[in-house]
Design an enzyme around this catalytic site. Structure first.
Site, PDB file in Angstrom:
ATOM      1  N   GLY A  83       0.728  -0.979   0.015  1.00 41.07           N
ATOM      2  CA  GLY A  83      -0.089   0.033   0.045  1.00 41.07           C
ATOM      3  C   GLY A  83       0.943   1.241   0.088  1.00 41.07           C
ATOM      4  O   GLY A  83       1.882   1.030  -0.452  1.00 41.07           O
ATOM      5  N   LEU A 122       0.483   3.533  -2.054  1.00 39.93           N
ATOM      6  CA  LEU A 122       0.760   3.429  -3.474  1.00 39.93           C
ATOM      7  C   LEU A 122       1.379   4.661  -4.128  1.00 39.93           C
ATOM      8  O   LEU A 122       0.810   5.870  -3.996  1.00 39.93           O
ATOM      9  CB  LEU A 122      -0.393   2.921  -4.281  1.00 39.93           C
ATOM     10  CG  LEU A 122      -1.105   1.616  -3.898  1.00 39.93           C
ATOM     11  CD1 LEU A 122      -2.121   1.261  -4.864  1.00 39.93           C
ATOM     12  CD2 LEU A 122      -0.236   0.445  -3.945  1.00 39.93           C
ATOM     13  N   GLU A 145       3.953   6.292  -7.676  1.00 41.77           N
ATOM     14  CA  GLU A 145       4.069   5.999  -9.181  1.00 41.77           C
ATOM     15  C   GLU A 145       4.726   4.608  -9.466  1.00 41.77           C
ATOM     16  O   GLU A 145       4.596   4.064 -10.526  1.00 41.77           O
ATOM     17  CB  GLU A 145       4.797   7.211 -10.017  1.00 41.77           C
ATOM     18  CG  GLU A 145       4.864   7.369 -11.222  1.00 41.77           C
ATOM     19  CD  GLU A 145       3.407   6.762 -12.159  1.00 41.77           C
ATOM     20  OE1 GLU A 145       2.288   7.222 -11.576  1.00 41.77           O
ATOM     21  OE2 GLU A 145       3.417   6.059 -13.099  1.00 41.77           O
ATOM     22  N   HIS A 164       4.488   1.716  -7.715  1.00 42.16           N
ATOM     23  CA  HIS A 164       3.285   0.814  -8.021  1.00 42.16           C
ATOM     24  C   HIS A 164       2.431   0.900  -8.946  1.00 42.16           C
ATOM     25  O   HIS A 164       2.087  -0.267  -9.667  1.00 42.16           O
ATOM     26  CB  HIS A 164       2.380   0.919  -6.658  1.00 42.16           C
ATOM     27  CG  HIS A 164       3.328   0.600  -5.282  1.00 42.16           C
ATOM     28  ND1 HIS A 164       3.294   1.709  -4.380  1.00 42.16           N
ATOM     29  CD2 HIS A 164       3.932  -0.359  -4.740  1.00 42.16           C
ATOM     30  CE1 HIS A 164       4.008   1.373  -3.516  1.00 42.16           C
ATOM     31  NE2 HIS A 164       4.145  -0.155  -3.721  1.00 42.16           N
TER      32      HIS A 164
HETATM   33  P1  AMP Z   1       6.096  -2.474  -1.535  1.00 41.77           P
HETATM   34  O1  AMP Z   1       4.706  -1.857  -1.614  1.00 41.77           O
HETATM   35  O2  AMP Z   1       7.147  -1.423  -1.209  1.00 41.77           O
HETATM   36  O3  AMP Z   1       6.366  -3.788  -0.776  1.00 41.77           O
HETATM   37  O4  AMP Z   1       6.339  -2.954  -3.017  1.00 41.77           O
HETATM   38  C1  AMP Z   1       5.328  -3.676  -4.117  1.00 41.77           C
HETATM   39  C2  AMP Z   1       6.149  -3.618  -5.209  1.00 41.77           C
HETATM   40  O5  AMP Z   1       6.279  -2.477  -5.860  1.00 41.77           O
HETATM   41  C3  AMP Z   1       7.318  -4.738  -5.107  1.00 41.77           C
HETATM   42  O6  AMP Z   1       7.281  -5.329  -6.318  1.00 41.77           O
HETATM   43  C4  AMP Z   1       8.209  -3.224  -5.531  1.00 41.77           C
HETATM   44  O7  AMP Z   1       9.639  -3.865  -5.729  1.00 41.77           O
HETATM   45  C5  AMP Z   1       7.515  -2.626  -6.289  1.00 41.77           C
HETATM   46  N1  AMP Z   1       7.978  -1.356  -6.308  1.00 41.77           N
HETATM   47  C6  AMP Z   1       8.257  -0.486  -5.271  1.00 41.77           C
HETATM   48  N2  AMP Z   1       8.837   0.801  -5.473  1.00 41.77           N
HETATM   49  C7  AMP Z   1       8.933   0.621  -7.013  1.00 41.77           C
HETATM   50  C8  AMP Z   1       9.775   1.670  -7.833  1.00 41.77           C
HETATM   51  N3  AMP Z   1      10.047   2.782  -7.575  1.00 41.77           N
HETATM   52  N4  AMP Z   1       9.589   1.317  -9.042  1.00 41.77           N
HETATM   53  C9  AMP Z   1       9.215   0.157  -9.436  1.00 41.77           C
HETATM   54  N5  AMP Z   1       8.596  -0.840  -8.589  1.00 41.77           N
HETATM   55  C10 AMP Z   1       8.489  -0.563  -7.289  1.00 41.77           C
END
Ligand code: AMP
Length: 282
Positions: free
Chosen positions: A31, A33, A35, A37
């Protein structure tokens, strides 16, 4: 777009989507969220028949003092953002759904999870792997989508999908960055204006090392020293680790060859940030 809160309902909804669509993408998130995500959700929505986004701040993957309670939560905005980027379903289970009283099963990954993040955050990948296996089993998507931002996590999940013969295709998508290079992260919310500016040093250090590698440098220790020096020059930043490793095994390389990953983890103010770049050494 439908918001689902319980495991039994999610099972029924996922089954229906799988019957209706040839492909179903799963985008697991915690969550808050942003850009980064959003780009995963958009890509999944453009490639697959249906997209399910999960929002779950997973207590199992936080160590003591790692800010589980502080982690930003903004469900109303997350639901809007997921819908705006093409999600069909948002699954928001809540901890008692995922880990009812008496829960005591975990998924443990070996060497790949022991280094770097695994070393700094004991139990972290066991928590990640456990929740991801639960979500994959519940939803049974054809494709599971992860960001390169959390590179070691992506490799750990790719490994567990392979090792457990899970019938799902693994997808890793590029890191989305702020204009100054800072990788987008929910943790950036806790940075002050000055810390946010200082935090761009992570990308600048990575970019510096990538540039030196491209211009022929092969001696990893000197590049690591230069990166540490750059990061240490920012008063709010404290290095946890800097490493240049084999992109598949995450083992350190002294003399660089093949495909390598440059990894960095540092605290900036209260936020612990990670970032990485991949480089093909010719
Ligand atoms: P999180 O909510 O931090 O657990 O991330 C969920 C998913 O989004 C994971 O697969 C992360 O690697 C991906 N994610 C988080 N930040 C980024 C970003 N800046 N660019 C691309 N993917 C991301």
């Amino acid at each position: 777009m439908r918001v689902v809160r319980t495991i039994p309902e999610m099972r029924v909804v996922a089954e229906r989507l799988r019957r209706r669509h040839r492909t179903v993408g799963l985008v697991p998130t915690m969550g808050a969220l942003h850009e980064g995500h959003a780009s995963l959700i958009r890509t999944s929505a453009s490639r697959y028949g249906a997209t399910i986004v999960t929002i779950f701040v997973n207590p199992l993957q936080f160590g003591p003092g790692e800010g589980y309670r502080r982690y930003p939560r903004d469900l109303a905005q997350d639901v809007r953002r997921a819908a705006a980027n093409g999600a069909d379903v948002v699954f928001v289970p809540g901890a008692p759904q995922m880990y009812p009283a008496g829960f005591q099963t975990a998924v443990e990954i070996g060497e790949l999870a022991a280094r770097w993040e695994g070393r700094s955050r004991p139990g972290h990948f066991r928590g990640v792997a456990t929740v991801v296996v639960k979500l994959l089993d519940l939803i049974q998507p054809t494709h599971a989508v992860f960001g390169q931002k959390d590179y070691q996590q992506a490799l750990v999940i790719r490994r567990l999908i392979q090792d457990l013969n899970l019938p799902v295709a693994f997808q890793m998508l590029p890191t989305v960055r702020e204009p100054g290079g800072l990788a987008m992260s929910s943790r950036n919310r806790s940075l002050s204006v000055s810390e946010r500016r200082q935090a761009t040093v992570l990308y600048r250090a990575l970019d510096h090392a990538r540039g030196r590698i491209r211009s022929g440098v092969r001696h990893a220790p000197s590049l690591i020293a230069q990166m540490r020096h750059m990061i240490d020059a920012q008063p709010a930043a404290r290095v946890d680790y800097v490493a240049i490793v084999d992109a598949k095994t995450l083992r350190p390389q002294a003399r660089l060859h093949g495909r390598v990953a440059i990894l960095v983890a540092a605290c900036v103010g209260r936020a612990r940030l990670i970032d990485n770049l991949l480089v093909e050494v010719s």
